[in-house]
Scaffold this motif. Structure first.
Motif, PDB file in Angstrom:
ATOM      1  N   SER A 665       0.821  -1.208   0.000  1.00 28.09           N
ATOM      2  CA  SER A 665       0.000   0.000   0.000  1.00 28.09           C
ATOM      3  C   SER A 665       0.859   1.264   0.000  1.00 28.09           C
ATOM      4  N   ASN A 669       1.122   4.744  -3.738  1.00 26.37           N
ATOM      5  CA  ASN A 669       0.888   6.199  -3.695  1.00 26.37           C
ATOM      6  C   ASN A 669       1.711   6.911  -4.763  1.00 26.37           C
ATOM      7  N   ASP A 714      -9.040   1.663  -5.123  1.00 30.99           N
ATOM      8  CA  ASP A 714      -8.219   2.768  -5.618  1.00 30.99           C
ATOM      9  C   ASP A 714      -7.903   2.598  -7.103  1.00 30.99           C
ATOM     10  N   LYS A 717     -10.939   3.859  -8.880  1.00 31.15           N
ATOM     11  CA  LYS A 717     -11.076   5.307  -8.772  1.00 31.15           C
ATOM     12  C   LYS A 717     -10.057   6.041  -9.636  1.00 31.15           C
TER      13      LYS A 717
END
Length: 1445
Positions: A665, A669, A714, A717
């Protein structure tokens, strides 16, 4: 003859010696008589009987009960009578003597049950508390002669129920509880052997209502006793009775019953009885398929586990004998767990496994003992196999004692075939690991504690277990071969080489001798499936990094491993996809042996400078730097994926969240401004983390959804909402399919309308995902796992969402049907749930939804036919008719749509086991946002209930509860009407269950409960049946119980029982339905009498604090706010008022309203007055209805509750004051009843009875001369001693005054002086009413005393009193005096005085008292002879006159 004579002589001598003070002599005498009795039983018994008759005070305990039955039949009755008299002679309990007499009766009862019951039942009369041993004897008879006693038990229970409320002493409560326990056991034995029973028509429901009524008293009152022995006996009785209770009653009691029994463990040291009772309750609830039991399972398991732990602790105490230790451990397990294990195996296993994680060793030992028992006692079932992920690392760190128990559990599993299932190899691995344990002590050392479990002992146990697997468990041969070969080479198993080789030799020899084909092993093929050779056939297997890392996993030098990992990670060409793949696979392989080092190096690599962006002048190379970092992140994430795949299960599972997902995770980013190869390659690598695992390994990530799901969301999205240029969505769908996360459906169904091309692509991708998911599990469970994510959208407010949901459902059903291959007979268990969701959509406002819904139903029914064994191309005529219905659904007219729904052939094609789920799904459809659909649900529901509802007996209570909840949410009036119809249909089919369920709803009934009762009044015939059933229960159930007000006060208060109160409320609500009028009119006499009696037993009765103790709804229990304004007596009054109104007796109601009678009826002080007003109104306005009412009320005058007798007597008493009772020929019945009530124990009843006899003179004066005993009965009322307020005396004198008017002198002649003497003391009473009544009666007696000297003398004696009371403060007393003196004047013997009294003493004229007395005195002095009789009263009068005169 000589020998017989000698025996008789010896017997007689022994009888004389039987009372010797020496107990040794008594015992020897008993044995001698027993020996003689066996030789000549009839002779000896006759002598014993004769001796007892001649010497009644002598007590012998040597009677021979087993020989009694050999006596000739004529003498049996004398033996029975003697034993019965001896047993009950003393009211006190004399155990030895009375028990001996009881034993005789029981012995005789084995062959002469009718004679015994005739004798016993004569001493077991209603309303009288029986002797202790009478009840004990009945209990013993039910044990010794089951087939003879059970036919009597229904009547015995009916008689016993009122006695339970009368039992105040603990010993009587104990014997009643014990008897109920024996009765229940006998009934169960009788029902279990109906083929041998004399009456095979006996059924459990014959006893259900009586058993429940007794249970209510035992559970609510007696089980709370402070006496331990009584508590245990009551608990035993409750356990036995639970099997005989109606299913709905037991279901509603379970939430209270189970916790209460469990709480007894803390209050009592004797656990056997408690455990037995709990086991019986659990058995009963399991046998009826209880749904409530599931809500109690957690607390139940906790308590049972604590008990097992307690016995496990006893097991470990060295001073306890070995047998006791063994029994202590196994007792609780074997006795209590089977009912739970057979019903909730998965819940039980999960609970026990959680307890295994407990740090407390005693808990773990107990848990393992439970597991071992469950495995040994259950069959091999997949659902029971809980070791897919059995022993985590925490187990390996546990004590040796726990591991020893684990080995025992595994051994049990092996014998039952569990090791052949998935995960069995890991259990074998556990055994082998402990075959390799090192020694705890050196050779010369010995453990100090002989109970200590050492490594040597555990290792020896595992060696023996492995040998046992090999030699005795033949089914494990294919499991162990060739698995054991793979444990020979790893170093950690070196100590296990010897047992491994022994087992392998035995296995190989067995397979070779049997010439089995798998004796020869193809290691290449084995490598493809075994974890040691995971890369066979893998692309790029020969890559240098992969090969070196494969070699590195065999290295034992940890520093070297770390160094090599660092070099490979930092020197790899991350832009080369082949090399990146090779590095990732190799590192995953290395993690098999060096997990800690591998994870540490991956973490270091992720934190290294290589992942930091360049700054300064090197920032000019920013784009290139970003691309390189993305490639490295791809490598890193791919490495984590292969580590998760290939690392040991027992080590990696705990690291998924903390090390792998957390680091992944972090590296997600990233912000990429444009969509290019680098971006989706990086994302693809992330997906590879999930998708490289084969489908069957998806469960390995099931512990980590919290971190997986955000990542996948994510990805979605990050995609542009209006374009689909990359395969990211497809990859996410693929990942979701592997992980069984169909959350992507939400993303699809929620999207607003978008271009057709994008919609088509997205829909195709979604269909592909769903097909993949279904392909993995093409079973009903697999279908349900997909549908559960769609069903919520079927009732969406948005048209397009409903349309997509139904179309998606149609697609997956078509795919399912086309690919379904039925090899075994599998139940399509979720057919009902699917149909229940789809059927309401057939009337959806959107025509596309309607069409798709009917297609779904069409396909579902054909899937069901496939499961029933029909071929793929089979055509069913009834299912094909749905095609025609689909065309009719194009008509938007609601009436057409509803009629179409009612014609759906669901009820015809649906298997019975699926009907339950369908109905409950339709219940949910009643609150569908679309009104058309909610109405359709009600239409289909009622069609189903009419056609198939008769087979839903066990679900009626639950269905009613759901309907009750749904009524609170339904706003459509039409749907409410349909729900009422549903309740009516259920009642038509399952009347008793419906009534029992609705009666058990919390009090006071809420609006929706009231609506349900009102609905039952819509059908006149059904309403009549329900009213009759409720009245029958009302007449036999205890209306209230006496409870102590508080610890500080000694008095008792009346507290209502819940069920009669609920039945009164139910009758009230039903009668509110106008359609119930026919039923009310036909049953009016019974309803009126039942409610009047109920009213009588409700006066002065308070609500219990725990009013809803027996409620099936826990959310309304013990809520004081709910009971505000709810009054026990008020409910009965309101029900009576509604009854009169529904019977169209408006004149009666209006009259009672005007006189305020309703409030008087509720007031304990004015209750008789209120009932009198009711009786008066009924006599005036409802005369023709009275004969039937009187007939119904007469038997109730013998009720044990005095409040009920007061009410009925008050009603009858007033009726006698109306001539209508003579016209309707009720006079004799009413008068006889009043005469009987003269001797009633209750003084209020006696007072009302006397009043009623007096009222005969008002209502039917012509009947007074015919009542020969009337005068005597009323005269006796003046002799009442138990009459503190003199109310009975007052009524007696008032009544006599009325009656004397219509009697002749010949009828009264003999009683005149007697009555006069009884009156005299009351002339000076302080009570105005009594003075007035006594003076009036004196006057009325005068006409019968004229000419009698004795009566004349008595008048002279009371003359002064009468003259004084002419000036009485009370006007009514003055009027009475004037009347009496006028009518008595002729008796005085003076014409002038008579004339004076007649002229001056008129009730309506005023009197100057002083002048009258002066004139009277002057006359007496001047004109009367001065004899003694006259002077004495004048002297008294002068003394008594006021000074003012």
């Amino acid at each position: 003859y000589t020998l017989s004579y000698i025996k008789c002589t010896v017997t007689l001598a022994l009888l004389d010696a039987a009372n010797d003070r020496d107990s040794v002599v008594q015992e020897q005498v008993r044995k001698s008589i027993l020996t003689l009795g066996k030789q000549q039983p009839n002779k000896v018994l006759s002598m014993c009987q004769d001796y007892l008759v001649k010497h009644p005070k002598v007590r012998h305990y040597f009677l021979l009960p087993r020989s009694v039955t050999t006596r000739p039949y004529p003498k049996i009755k004398s033996v029975i009578s003697l034993a019965s008299d001896e047993m009950t002679r003393s009211k006190e309990v004399v155990p030895d003597w009375q028990q001996a007499a009881s034993n005789i009766l029981v012995a005789v009862g084995n062959k002469h049950i009718n004679d015994i019951m005739e004798e016993i039942l004569s001493k077991f009369q209603p309303g009288v508390l029986p002797h202790f041993f009478v009840v004990q004897t009945l209990a013993s008879l039910s044990d010794s002669n089951v087939y003879g006693m059970v036919p009597f038990l229904n009547a015995i229970l009916g008689t016993m129920l009122p006695m339970l409320g009368m039992a105040k002493q603990d010993n009587m409560k104990w014997v009643f509880s014990s008897a109920l326990s024996h009765f229940s056991e006998s009934i169960l034995e009788y029902l279990a052997n109906l083929d041998k029973a004399p009456d095979p028509t006996v059924r459990k429901d014959t006893f259900s209502s009586e058993i429940y009524a007794a249970y209510d008293i035992l559970f609510c009152s007696w089980l709370q006793s402070r006496e331990p022995k009584l508590r245990l006996t009551v608990a035993a009785a409750v356990g036995s009775m639970s099997h005989l209770m109606a299913h709905d009653k037991l279901e509603e009691q379970l939430p209270k019953l189970i916790p209460t029994i469990i709480s007894l463990y803390k209050k009592n040291t004797e656990h056997y009885v408690i455990s037995k009772s709990l086991c019986q309750v659990l058995d009963a609830s399991v046998n009826m398929g209880s749904r409530v039991l599931e809500t109690q399972i957690d607390s139940l398991l906790t308590t049972l586990h604590q008990q097992v732990d307690t016995h496990t602790a006893i097991y470990k105490k060295p001073k306890v004998p070995q047998l006791v230790r063994y029994l202590s451990v196994t007792y609780m397990i074997c006795f209590l767990l089977p009912p739970v294990a057979n019903t909730f195996p998965d819940r039980l296993i999960v609970f026990v496994l959680q307890k295994l994680e407990n740090s407390n060793e005693r808990n773990r030992m107990g848990s393992l003992a439970v597991l071992r028992h469950l495995i040994n006692s259950s069959g091999k079932t997949e659902s029971f196999f809980f070791f897919k992920n059995p022993w985590r690392a925490s187990v390996l760190r546990r004590s040796l004692q726990v591991k020893q128990r684990i080995v025992q559990v595994i051994s049990a599993m092996a014998h039952h075939g569990y090791l052949e299932l998935e995960g069995g190899d890991l259990l074998v691995k556990f055994i082998i690991q402990h075959c390799a344990l090192p020694d705890t002590y050196y050779v010369s050392q010995r453990p100090t504690d002989p109970e200590e479990v050492t490594n040597e002992a555990l290792r020896s146990m595992c060696d023996n277990t492995l040998h046992l697997f090999t030699t005795t468990v033949g089914r494990l041969t294919d499991v162990l071969w060739p698995m054991l070969l793979f444990y020979l080479t790893p170093g950690q198993y070196s100590n296990a080489t010897t047992p491994l080789c022994k087992s392998l030799i035995l296995l190989a020899t067995k397979k070779r001798d049997a010439q089995e084909p798998n004796f020869y092993i193809d290691f290449n093929e084995q490598g493809g499936s075994h974890r040691d050779l995971p890369f066979a056939g893998h692309p790029g297997w020969t890559h240098p990094h992969k090969v070196s890392l494969f070699t590195l996993q065999q290295c034992c030098n940890k520093e070297l491993v770390k160094k090599q990992l660092q070099e490979i990670l930092f020197n790899a060409r991350h832009s080369d996809s082949t090399e990146r793949e090779g590095v990732a696979v190799g590192i995953g392989l290395c993690a098999r042996s060096h997990l800690e080092a591998t994870l540490a190096k991956l973490d270091d690599f992720g934190k290294s400078d290589a992942f930091k962006k360049a700054s300064g002048i090197f920032g000019l190379l920013k784009d290139k730097n970003d691309v390189d970092i993305e490639k490295m992140k791809s490598t890193l994430i791919l490495c984590y994926g292969y580590v998760a795949l290939y690392a040991p299960d027992d080590l990696i599972l705990s690291r998924i969240d903390s090390d792998i997902l957390r680091n992944i995770s972090k590296h997600f980013n990233t912000k990429v401004k444009k969509t290019g190869p680098g971006e989706w390659t990086s994302r693809n690598s992330r997906h590879n983390y999930f998708t490289t695992s084969p489908p069957d390994s998806g469960t390995r990530f099931s512990d980590s959804p919290p971190l997986c799901l955000p990542l996948l969301k994510d990805f979605i999205k990050a995609e542009p909402p209006d374009a689909m240029r990359t395969p990211v969505r497809h990859l996410v769908m693929t990942t979701c399919a592997n992980l069984m996360y169909p959350f992507i459906l939400v993303c699809y169904l929620r999207l607003p309308l978008f271009p057709q091309e994008l919609y088509t692509d997205t829909f195709n991708a979604l269909q592909e995902l769903l097909r993949n998911i279904l392909t993995r599990d093409l079973t009903p469970d697999g279908l349900q796992s997909v549908f559960k994510h769609i069903e919520a959208w079927l009732s969406s407010n948005q048209d397009h969402e409903r349309e997509r949901a139904v179309k998606t459902t149609a697609h997956i059903l078509d795919f399912y049907f086309s690919n379904l291959k039925v090899k075994n007979m599998v139940t399509f268990h979720n057919l009902g749930a699917l149909l229940g969701r789809l059927a309401p959509r057939c009337t959806d406002p959107n025509p596309l939804v309607r069409t798709a819904a009917i297609d779904c139903i069409y396909r579902l029914l054909y899937i069901q036919l496939r499961y029933e064994g029909f071929s793929l191309d089979h055509k069913d005529e009834s299912v094909e008719s749905l095609i025609t219905l689909r065309e009719r659904l194009n008509n938007p007219e609601p009436s057409v749509l509803y009629k179409t729904c009612s014609e759906l052939i669901i009820s015809k094609r649906l298997p019975q086991q699926q009907l339950n789920t369908l109905i409950f799904m339709l219940f949910e459809g009643l609150v569908d946002p679309q009104s058309n659909c909610s109405r359709a649900s009600s239409v289909v529901l009622n069609t189903l209930l009419k056609n198939r509802g008769a087979g839903l007996q066990d679900l009626v209570s639950e269905m009613l509860e759901v309907l009750h909840i749904r009524l609170q949410m339904i706003s459509e009036e039409q749907v409410k009407v349909a729900v009422a119809q549903s309740i009516l249909i259920l009642a038509t089919q399952h009347l008793q269950t419906v009534i029992n369920t609705l009666i058990s709803y919390p009090l006071p009934f809420d609006n929706w409960s009231c609506e349900m009762w009102i609905a039952l009044g819509a059908d006149s015939n059904l309403a009549s049946q329900i009213m009759e059933m409720l009245m029958e229960k009302l007449n036999i159930m205890v209306p209230y119980v006496d409870k102590k007000e508080s610890m500080m006060r000694s008095g008792l208060s009346k507290v209502a029982t819940s069920h009669p109160l609920a039945m009164t409320c139910a009758l009230k609500e039903m009668m509110l339905n106008g359609q119930s009028q026919d039923a009310v009119v036909s049953l009016f006499p019974q309803l009126f009498s039942s409610l009047l009696v109920r009213l009588g037993s409700s006066v002065g009765v308070s609500l219990p604090k725990d009013i809803n103790t027996n409620s099936i709804r826990s959310d309304r229990k013990n809520s004081p706010k709910m009971a505000v304004g709810f009054d026990v007596c008020g409910v009965a009054v309101e029900a009576l008022r509604i009854l009169l109104a529904r019977a169209q007796l408006d004149d009666v109601v209006n009259r009672l309203d005007q006189e305020g009678a309703w409030d008087k009826m509720k007031d304990p002080q004015q209750h008789p007055t209120g009932v009198t007003l009711l009786s008066r109104a009924m006599a005036r306005h409802a005369g023709p209805r009275l004969p039937a009412i009187v007939e119904c009320l007469c038997p109730c005058l013998n009720n044990i509750y005095e409040c009920q007798r007061v009410t009925i007597t008050a009603f009858f008493s007033e009726l006698l004051s109306h001539h209508v009772v003579t016209e309707l020929m009720m006079m004799d019945v009413l008068m006889n009843n009043m005469m009987e009530r003269i001797s009633d124990p209750c003084c209020t009843v006696r007072m009302l009875a006397v009043r009623g006899l007096g009222n005969i003179a008002v209502g039917s004066p012509e009947k007074v001369p015919e009542g020969w005993g009337l005068l005597a009965a009323m005269s006796s009322g003046m002799e009442e001693k138990d009459d503190p307020g003199k109310h009975i005396t007052l009524e007696a004198m008032s009544g006599l005054s009325k009656v004397l008017v219509y009697l002749d002198k010949k009828n009264v002649h003999l009683l005149v002086v007697y009555i006069f003497m009884k009156i005299k003391p009351f002339l000076e009473s302080e009570n105005d009413e009594i003075r007035c009544a006594s003076i009036m009666l004196l006057g009325n007696l005068s006409k019968f005393g004229s000419g009698e000297p004795v009566f004349k003398d008595q008048i002279h004696n009371v003359l002064v009193s009468l003259l004084l009371h002419l000036n009485d403060p009370n006007l009514q007393v003055v009027k009475a005096c004037k009347y009496s003196m006028r009518v008595c004047a002729p008796v005085v013997g003076s014409e002038l005085i008579t004339t004076m009294f007649q002229n001056h003493l008129h009730e309506d004229k005023s009197l100057h008292y002083g002048e009258f007395i002066n004139d009277l005195t002057k006359y007496i002095v001047s004109r009367s002879p001065l004899n003694t009789v006259t002077l004495f009263p004048i002297h008294k009068l002068i003394q008594a006159l006021p000074d003012t005169l």
